[in-house]
Design a protein around this motif. Structure first.
Motif, PDB file in Angstrom:
ATOM      1  N   HIS A  18      -0.657  43.466  32.111  1.00  0.00           N
ATOM      2  CA  HIS A  18      -1.608  42.715  32.919  1.00  0.00           C
ATOM      3  C   HIS A  18      -2.794  42.530  32.338  1.00  0.00           C
ATOM      4  O   HIS A  18      -3.303  41.317  32.708  1.00  0.00           O
ATOM      5  CB  HIS A  18      -1.879  43.657  34.273  1.00  0.00           C
ATOM      6  N   SER A  19      -3.369  43.323  31.645  1.00  0.00           N
ATOM      7  CA  SER A  19      -4.713  42.886  30.942  1.00  0.00           C
ATOM      8  C   SER A  19      -4.481  41.824  29.986  1.00  0.00           C
ATOM      9  O   SER A  19      -5.443  41.047  30.128  1.00  0.00           O
ATOM     10  CB  SER A  19      -5.284  44.040  30.461  1.00  0.00           C
ATOM     11  N   PRO A 121      -7.727  43.231  36.164  1.00  0.00           N
ATOM     12  CA  PRO A 121      -6.780  44.105  36.842  1.00  0.00           C
ATOM     13  C   PRO A 121      -7.100  45.543  36.921  1.00  0.00           C
ATOM     14  O   PRO A 121      -6.665  45.902  37.955  1.00  0.00           O
ATOM     15  CB  PRO A 121      -5.528  44.007  36.181  1.00  0.00           C
TER      16      PRO A 121
END
Length: 131
Positions: A18-19, A121
């Protein structure tokens, strides 16, 4: 002269994928390029400074990050113009990224501070500031 300039920043994240998705496009927009990549991390570099994202150990994921606790409050990046801040704000919104302080945008930092504030996130605050 490089004395005093930041060499690198390393952030442990709750979900590396996600990052990478979040930070990859943003840092590329600012002129960073992918620098290092390994199973549990990735970094991007601009000139002599790089930013590293590392997957946090599962043993520590039960304590969520909060920018108001002791530690990092936010990362702020230079933009080259107010128009660039506006362009990036539009892209952030198109990606569904929450703009912080929308009722004060783009002057949430004060009348002389043109910027966009948003969260990654893990809810790390990010700021893009016009000159």
């Amino acid at each position: 002269m490089k004395k005093g300039l930041i060499h690198h920043v390393e952030l442990y994240v709750s979900n590396l994928n996600h990052s990478i998705k979040f930070w990859g496009w943003f840092l590329k927009e600012l002129g960073y390029s992918q620098y290092q990549k390994w199973e549990n991390g990735q970094s991007w570099k601009l000139e002599d400074t790089y930013i590293v994202f590392v997957q946090a150990d599962e043993r520590f994921l039960d304590i969520p990050y909060h920018r108001c606790r002791v530690g990092l409050n936010h990362l702020a990046f230079h933009s080259d113009s107010k128009e660039h801040v506006d362009e990036m704000t539009k892209k952030l919104k198109e990606k569904g990224i929450n703009i912080l302080y929308p009722d004060q945008h783009p002057f949430a930092g004060g009348d002389d501070h043109y910027a966009v504030y948003f969260e990654d996130p893990d809810r790390i605050k990010v700021e893009l500031v016009a000159p």
